[in-house]
Enzyme design. Structure first.
Site, PDB file in Angstrom:
ATOM      1  N   GLY A  83      -8.746  -6.714   5.083  1.00  0.00           N
ATOM      2  CA  GLY A  83     -10.039  -6.038   5.044  1.00  0.00           C
ATOM      3  C   GLY A  83      -9.940  -4.643   5.638  1.00  0.00           C
ATOM      4  N   THR A 123       0.231   3.685   2.080  1.00  0.00           N
ATOM      5  CA  THR A 123       0.300   4.187   3.458  1.00  0.00           C
ATOM      6  C   THR A 123       1.514   3.653   4.230  1.00  0.00           C
ATOM      7  OG1 THR A 123      -1.295   2.457   3.941  1.00  0.00           O
ATOM      8  CG2 THR A 123      -2.132   4.722   3.826  1.00  0.00           C
ATOM      9  N   PRO A 134       0.792  -1.226   0.000  1.00  0.00           N
ATOM     10  CA  PRO A 134       0.000   0.000   0.000  1.00  0.00           C
ATOM     11  C   PRO A 134       0.830   1.286   0.000  1.00  0.00           C
ATOM     12  CG  PRO A 134       0.233  -0.786   2.222  1.00  0.00           C
ATOM     13  CD  PRO A 134       1.041  -1.712   1.366  1.00  0.00           C
ATOM     14  N   CYS A 136      -4.291   1.000   9.616  1.00  0.00           N
ATOM     15  CA  CYS A 136      -5.682   0.538   9.501  1.00  0.00           C
ATOM     16  C   CYS A 136      -6.232   0.059  10.844  1.00  0.00           C
ATOM     17  CB  CYS A 136      -5.812  -0.556   8.452  1.00  0.00           C
ATOM     18  SG  CYS A 136      -4.790  -1.996   8.789  1.00  0.00           S
TER      19      CYS A 136
END
Lengths: 97, 475
Positions: B211, B112, B110, B244
């Site tokens: 998720g 991030t 990702p 996350c």
């Protein structure tokens, strides 16, 4: 067990204890008959309920079909019962406050 | 290793590396893992600065910490794990377990955590003797590629198989899909946007995807309030909220709400008015797509306020949105990876838990939930009512979810979210998830099976209760 509180505006059905299959079967007929008779919006108060069986979910689905979903709501759900409504996906179809 | 998007060539090289990898001993693998960890660790600051410079997300100092966790902490977690050959032998049961590598892994990383996730996925792949192909986020091609290159050079020095680490440049959607569905690929480790993770699941290749999270943090009335607020700040402001597992909302019991608000303000929280919430919603949430707006991810609170046209005091670290509902009508009740947090007051514990359930089921099932409490019964009640792979207690949830620092969960940058998060596991993914375990089952007779007269199964007069009793008689 169920206590009925009838006003000019609505019928509040307050449940208590464990709503297992046998309890639901016992009260289903009486409950549906009562709801049909009063012809008023119905509120299920589940403040004293910690367990609901499939039979209770069936009742919750049946009632809006008979009186309209806008006339049926459920209040005071405990976290345990709320989770059941969430997991079953019934919270999308019922007015749970 | 060269950058390429010839998918067949990439997988062919990975397949050859897998064949060589399968011969390596535990000692050799551990040496490779050590050298790669060391190289990643020694470049932690350079890579962190590179990540922030390229992506414009987060804080370089916090990205250094992420790189430390992705190397030193991961290494501590996996270094003693047996991942080669016979890994356990139980004489009593007669079961011997053999660890075999699974084969080429395709890792989507990702924007991030563009360097730390690369370091993490490479280390767990190497530890399990699997080649890995990194597909960086398009906005992090340089820093993710540089990270992979540093790891690869260290691995080769330790005599790892050629092409055991490959990294892709800019790839088209078709190329990514072609790679995900390639017949010689063994597993996809997908961390990224929802559509990419869904594509991984539907590729036909086994996949572990991350998720979405929507972490509620419940402050129960027995909590140490200043401590709880301090911990939430450590977590939610870390790298400007890009983790996350970070808290997305605070739910506080009414009796301790006043003290909580006071503590929050003293630490740099700014409570938004209803009008200001509307302004922040507009820039933080994309209503059409139903997800957070990418432009505000990992930005500082003051910058977000400025973009939204909200005046906040200098030094504001966290924008707080007091809400009275959860769902599409309340965009800030969803996952926003930035220093913005929803805030709810609840009259009692049950009401607070009900709000947490709503938040949990509004885009965060299976991920992480957090509680601050000194009442063990309430902690257990809360945990059983959340649908979360990890329920962290009295802990900053960003760091707590990742594991290793504040608890003994496996350190990981891939947090399993269980079936309701479309994952096969709720575990923190680590090297042992990248193994095929073969089991030798030596003969150990089931005493009851041997002595039982199986002819009785054919007598219709004998029902389950009778035969079950006889089967277990005197046992």
């Amino acid at each position: 067990m169920i206590n009925y509180d009838l006003t000019d505006e609505k019928l509040v059905c307050t449940f208590s204890g464990i709503l297992n299959s046998a309890e639901c079967q016992k009260y289903q007929e009486e409950l549906i008959l009562k709801i049909r008779q009063v012809e008023l919006p119905v509120v299920f108060n589940l403040k004293e309920v910690d367990y609901i069986a499939s039979g209770f979910l069936r009742i919750c689905i049946h009632i809006p079909k008979s009186i309209g979903s806008e006339n049926f709501s459920i209040i005071n759900v405990s976290p345990h019962v709320k989770k059941v409504f969430k997991l079953s996906g019934f919270d999308n179809h019922l007015n749970i406050k | 290793m060269s950058q390429t998007t010839d998918i067949n060539a990439v997988v062919r090289k990975a397949k050859a590396a897998a064949a060589i990898f399968g011969q390596l001993s535990q000692k050799h693998v551990d040496k490779i893992v050590y050298e790669v960890c060391k190289a990643g660790f020694d470049n932690r600051i350079k890579l962190a600065k590179l990540a922030v410079e390229e992506t414009q997300l987060g804080k370089w100092e916090d990205k250094v910490i992420k790189n430390v966790v992705a190397t030193q902490y991961i290494y501590e977690d996996i270094k003693n794990e047996k991942t080669v050959g016979i890994i356990s032998e139980n004489k009593k049961t007669g079961i011997i377990e053999i660890a075999e590598p699974i084969g080429p892994i395709f890792a989507i990383t990702p924007v991030t955590n563009p360097t730390s996730t690369v370091l993490f996925k490479i280390l767990i792949a190497l530890k399990s003797r699997n080649p890995i192909i990194i597909r960086p986020h398009t906005k992090a091609l340089n820093c993710s590629g540089k990270t992979a290159q540093i790891c690869y050079e260290a691995a080769i020095k330790a005599d790892a198989p050629d092409e055991c680490i490959q990294w892709l440049g800019r790839t088209t959607r078709d190329e990514t899909h072609e790679l995900m569905a390639h017949k010689d690929l063994s597993l996809i480790l997908a961390t990224g946007g929802g559509s990419l993770v869904r594509a991984a699941y539907s590729s036909g290749t086994p996949a572990i995807g991350v998720g979405a999270g929507n972490v509620p943090a419940l402050i129960e009335k027995s909590a140490d309030i200043p401590f709880a607020v301090e911990q939430i700040f450590i977590s939610k402001t870390f790298d400007n909220g890009t983790v996350c597992a970070s808290e997305q909302s605070i739910i506080v019991e009414e009796s301790v709400a006043k003290n909580t608000i006071k503590e929050m303000i003293s630490r740099g929280a700014y409570f938004l008015s209803p009008e200001e919430i509307k302004k922040v919603e507009k820039i933080a949430y994309n209503k059409e797509r139903g997800i957070m707006n990418a432009d505000i991810i990992g930005q500082p609170a003051e910058k977000i306020a400025e973009i939204a046209g909200v005046n906040v005091p200098v030094g504001t670290k966290l924008l707080v949105a007091p809400l009275d509902g959860v769902g599409d009508e309340y965009p800030l009740s969803s996952e926003i990876l930035a220093p913005i947090i929803a805030f709810y007051e609840a009259e009692d514990f049950d009401t607070a838990v009900n709000i947490c359930i709503d938040l949990n089921f509004y885009g965060g099932t299976g991920h992480t939930a957090s509680i601050f409490s000194n009442n063990n019964e309430k902690i257990k009640d809360f945990a059983q009512l959340m649908d979360a792979g990890r329920i962290v207690v009295n802990t900053p949830s960003s760091q707590g979810g990742v594991g290793g620092m504040y608890n003994t969960l496996h350190t990981s940058f891939t947090l399993g979210c269980g079936t309701r998060g479309n994952n096969s596991t709720t575990d923190n993914i680590t090297a042992t998830h990248l193994l095929n375990i073969q089991r030798i089952a030596k003969r150990r007779d089931n005493e009851r099976f041997v002595r039982f007269d199986s002819a009785k199964y054919f007598d219709e007069a004998l029902d389950f209760n009778i035969l079950e009793r006889e089967f277990n008689l005197n046992y």
